[in-house]
Design a protein around this motif. Structure first.
Motif, PDB file in Angstrom:
ATOM      1  N   LYS A 135       0.847  -1.205   0.000  1.00  0.00           N
ATOM      2  CA  LYS A 135       0.000   0.000   0.000  1.00  0.00           C
ATOM      3  C   LYS A 135       0.878   1.249   0.000  1.00  0.00           C
ATOM      4  O   LYS A 135       1.954   1.271   0.593  1.00  0.00           O
ATOM      5  CB  LYS A 135      -0.905   0.033   1.235  1.00  0.00           C
ATOM      6  N   TYR A 136       0.420   2.303  -0.658  1.00  0.00           N
ATOM      7  CA  TYR A 136       1.223   3.520  -0.783  1.00  0.00           C
ATOM      8  C   TYR A 136       1.373   4.285   0.523  1.00  0.00           C
ATOM      9  O   TYR A 136       2.259   5.108   0.665  1.00  0.00           O
ATOM     10  CB  TYR A 136       0.708   4.418  -1.911  1.00  0.00           C
ATOM     11  N   HIS A 137       0.510   4.032   1.490  1.00  0.00           N
ATOM     12  CA  HIS A 137       0.746   4.522   2.847  1.00  0.00           C
ATOM     13  C   HIS A 137       0.130   3.533   3.835  1.00  0.00           C
ATOM     14  O   HIS A 137      -0.737   2.748   3.494  1.00  0.00           O
ATOM     15  CB  HIS A 137       0.237   5.951   3.071  1.00  0.00           C
ATOM     16  N   SER A 138       0.630   3.544   5.038  1.00  0.00           N
ATOM     17  CA  SER A 138       0.166   2.671   6.122  1.00  0.00           C
ATOM     18  C   SER A 138       0.214   1.180   5.752  1.00  0.00           C
ATOM     19  O   SER A 138      -0.705   0.438   6.067  1.00  0.00           O
ATOM     20  CB  SER A 138      -1.247   3.075   6.556  1.00  0.00           C
ATOM     21  N   PRO A 139       1.302   0.730   5.091  1.00  0.00           N
ATOM     22  CA  PRO A 139       1.378  -0.684   4.725  1.00  0.00           C
ATOM     23  C   PRO A 139       1.522  -1.587   5.951  1.00  0.00           C
ATOM     24  O   PRO A 139       2.121  -1.189   6.959  1.00  0.00           O
ATOM     25  CB  PRO A 139       2.635  -0.747   3.849  1.00  0.00           C
ATOM     26  N   SER A 140       0.960  -2.768   5.858  1.00  0.00           N
ATOM     27  CA  SER A 140       1.075  -3.813   6.891  1.00  0.00           C
ATOM     28  C   SER A 140       0.591  -3.368   8.273  1.00  0.00           C
ATOM     29  O   SER A 140       1.050  -3.889   9.292  1.00  0.00           O
ATOM     30  CB  SER A 140       2.518  -4.326   6.978  1.00  0.00           C
ATOM     31  N   LEU A 141      -0.331  -2.424   8.319  1.00  0.00           N
ATOM     32  CA  LEU A 141      -0.914  -1.995   9.591  1.00  0.00           C
ATOM     33  C   LEU A 141      -2.337  -2.529   9.715  1.00  0.00           C
ATOM     34  O   LEU A 141      -3.058  -2.654   8.723  1.00  0.00           O
ATOM     35  CB  LEU A 141      -0.935  -0.464   9.701  1.00  0.00           C
ATOM     36  N   TRP A 142      -2.740  -2.848  10.939  1.00  0.00           N
ATOM     37  CA  TRP A 142      -4.113  -3.273  11.213  1.00  0.00           C
ATOM     38  C   TRP A 142      -5.027  -2.062  11.178  1.00  0.00           C
ATOM     39  O   TRP A 142      -4.643  -0.961  11.601  1.00  0.00           O
ATOM     40  CB  TRP A 142      -4.199  -3.959  12.572  1.00  0.00           C
ATOM     41  N   PRO A 152     -10.771 -12.257   1.333  1.00  0.00           N
ATOM     42  CA  PRO A 152     -10.059 -11.002   1.101  1.00  0.00           C
ATOM     43  C   PRO A 152      -9.291 -10.989  -0.220  1.00  0.00           C
ATOM     44  O   PRO A 152      -8.803 -12.028  -0.672  1.00  0.00           O
ATOM     45  CB  PRO A 152      -9.096 -10.914   2.285  1.00  0.00           C
ATOM     46  N   ASN A 153      -9.187  -9.812  -0.793  1.00  0.00           N
ATOM     47  CA  ASN A 153      -8.409  -9.588  -2.006  1.00  0.00           C
ATOM     48  C   ASN A 153      -6.934  -9.545  -1.598  1.00  0.00           C
ATOM     49  O   ASN A 153      -6.507  -8.638  -0.889  1.00  0.00           O
ATOM     50  CB  ASN A 153      -8.841  -8.267  -2.639  1.00  0.00           C
ATOM     51  N   LYS A 154      -6.162 -10.495  -2.062  1.00  0.00           N
ATOM     52  CA  LYS A 154      -4.750 -10.605  -1.666  1.00  0.00           C
ATOM     53  C   LYS A 154      -3.905  -9.420  -2.124  1.00  0.00           C
ATOM     54  O   LYS A 154      -2.810  -9.211  -1.613  1.00  0.00           O
ATOM     55  CB  LYS A 154      -4.150 -11.917  -2.201  1.00  0.00           C
ATOM     56  N   GLU A 155      -4.396  -8.633  -3.084  1.00  0.00           N
ATOM     57  CA  GLU A 155      -3.673  -7.434  -3.518  1.00  0.00           C
ATOM     58  C   GLU A 155      -3.956  -6.239  -2.612  1.00  0.00           C
ATOM     59  O   GLU A 155      -3.287  -5.215  -2.702  1.00  0.00           O
ATOM     60  CB  GLU A 155      -4.031  -7.092  -4.959  1.00  0.00           C
ATOM     61  N   GLU A 156      -4.951  -6.354  -1.754  1.00  0.00           N
ATOM     62  CA  GLU A 156      -5.340  -5.265  -0.863  1.00  0.00           C
ATOM     63  C   GLU A 156      -5.115  -5.592   0.611  1.00  0.00           C
ATOM     64  O   GLU A 156      -4.828  -4.720   1.409  1.00  0.00           O
ATOM     65  CB  GLU A 156      -6.834  -4.939  -1.054  1.00  0.00           C
ATOM     66  N   VAL A 157      -5.305  -6.869   0.953  1.00  0.00           N
ATOM     67  CA  VAL A 157      -5.362  -7.282   2.354  1.00  0.00           C
ATOM     68  C   VAL A 157      -4.287  -8.340   2.624  1.00  0.00           C
ATOM     69  O   VAL A 157      -4.285  -9.399   2.006  1.00  0.00           O
ATOM     70  CB  VAL A 157      -6.760  -7.855   2.689  1.00  0.00           C
ATOM     71  N   GLU A 158      -3.393  -8.041   3.544  1.00  0.00           N
ATOM     72  CA  GLU A 158      -2.340  -8.988   3.922  1.00  0.00           C
ATOM     73  C   GLU A 158      -2.878 -10.077   4.850  1.00  0.00           C
ATOM     74  O   GLU A 158      -2.463 -11.223   4.780  1.00  0.00           O
ATOM     75  CB  GLU A 158      -1.212  -8.208   4.594  1.00  0.00           C
ATOM     76  N   ASP A 159      -3.817  -9.696   5.737  1.00  0.00           N
ATOM     77  CA  ASP A 159      -4.371 -10.641   6.700  1.00  0.00           C
ATOM     78  C   ASP A 159      -5.677 -10.059   7.242  1.00  0.00           C
ATOM     79  O   ASP A 159      -5.978  -8.880   7.027  1.00  0.00           O
ATOM     80  CB  ASP A 159      -3.371 -10.865   7.836  1.00  0.00           C
TER      81      ASP A 159
END
Length: 174
Positions: free
Chosen positions: A53-60, A127-134
Motif C-alpha cells: 500500500k502507498y501509505h500505512s502498509p502492513s498496519l491493522w 479477502p483480495n490478496k492485492e489489498e489485504v495482507e491478513d
C-alpha cells in the motif's frame, strides 16, 4: 492517469475530482469512508493492509476504507469497496462523520472528510490478496488493549475513531 476521487470542502460539499495520488501528495480535502463490520458475537473484523500500500502498509485497521470515485455515489462506493477488499457485502449504516489530516513518513498526506459506516456479517470472508495482507475477528476491548501496547501496529485513522465506534455500539444495536 490513475483513479480520480471526489474533493470536498469543509462542509462535505463536492468541489471537483483529482487523481488519487495527486490528492495525497498535495493534501487536498477529499471524501473517504471507513467501514466497521461486526459479527453476531460482537467481534470487529479487522484487516491488515497489504505491504505494498502507498501509505500505512502492513498496519491493522478497520474492515474496509477507501474513497468515492468520480461518477459514483457514496452508497455505491461503500458496497463496491467492501466487495473488492473483503469479498462480501452486507447492509451498512452511517453512524458519524469526522475530518482529520496527517502526514506520513513518505510525505503523503491524508486530509479526509470521513464517513463512518457500521454493519453486521457472519459469513465467509474472501479477502483480495492485492489489498489485504491478513484479517481477524477481535473484541473491541482486546483491540484497544493491543493499541495501547502496540500503537505503531495500527493505522492513524483507526486509532482516532475506535472509541467513538465503541460508544455507538454501547448505545445502539448493530
Amino acid at each position: 492517469m490513475g483513479e480520480r476521487i471526489l474533493l470536498v470542502n469543509e462542509y462535505d460539499k463536492e468541489v471537483g475530482y483529482e487523481e488519487k495520488l495527486t490528492v495525497h501528495k498535495k493534501g487536498l480535502l477529499h471524501r473517504a469512508f471507513s467501514i466497521f463490520i461486526f459479527d453476531k458475537n460482537g467481534r470487529l473484523l479487522l484487516q491488515k493492509r497489504d505491504s505494498l500500500k502507498y501509505h500505512s502498509p502492513s498496519l491493522w485497521t478497520n474492515t474496509c476504507c477507501s474513497h468515492q470515485r468520480e461518477g459514483e455515489l457514496l452508497e455505491e462506493a461503500i458496497h463496491r469497496r467492501l466487495k473488492e477488499e473483503m469479498g462480501f457485502d452486507c447492509d451498512l449504516k452511517e453512524i458519524f462523520q469526522f475530518t482529520y489530516k496527517t502526514e506520513f513518513k513518505n510525505e503523503l498526506i491524508e486530509n479526509e472528510y470521513d464517513h463512518v459506516f457500521i454493519g453486521r456479517y457472519d459469513g465467509t470472508i474472501v479477502p483480495n490478496k492485492e489489498e489485504v495482507e491478513d484479517f481477524k475477528w477481535a473484541h473491541l476491548n482486546e483491540i484497544k488493549e493491543d493499541i495501547k501496547n502496540n500503537p505503531e501496529g495500527y493505522t492513524y485513522w483507526f486509532k482516532l475513531i475506535i472509541n467513538k465506534v465503541e460508544q455507538y455500539i454501547q448505545n445502539n444495536e448493530v
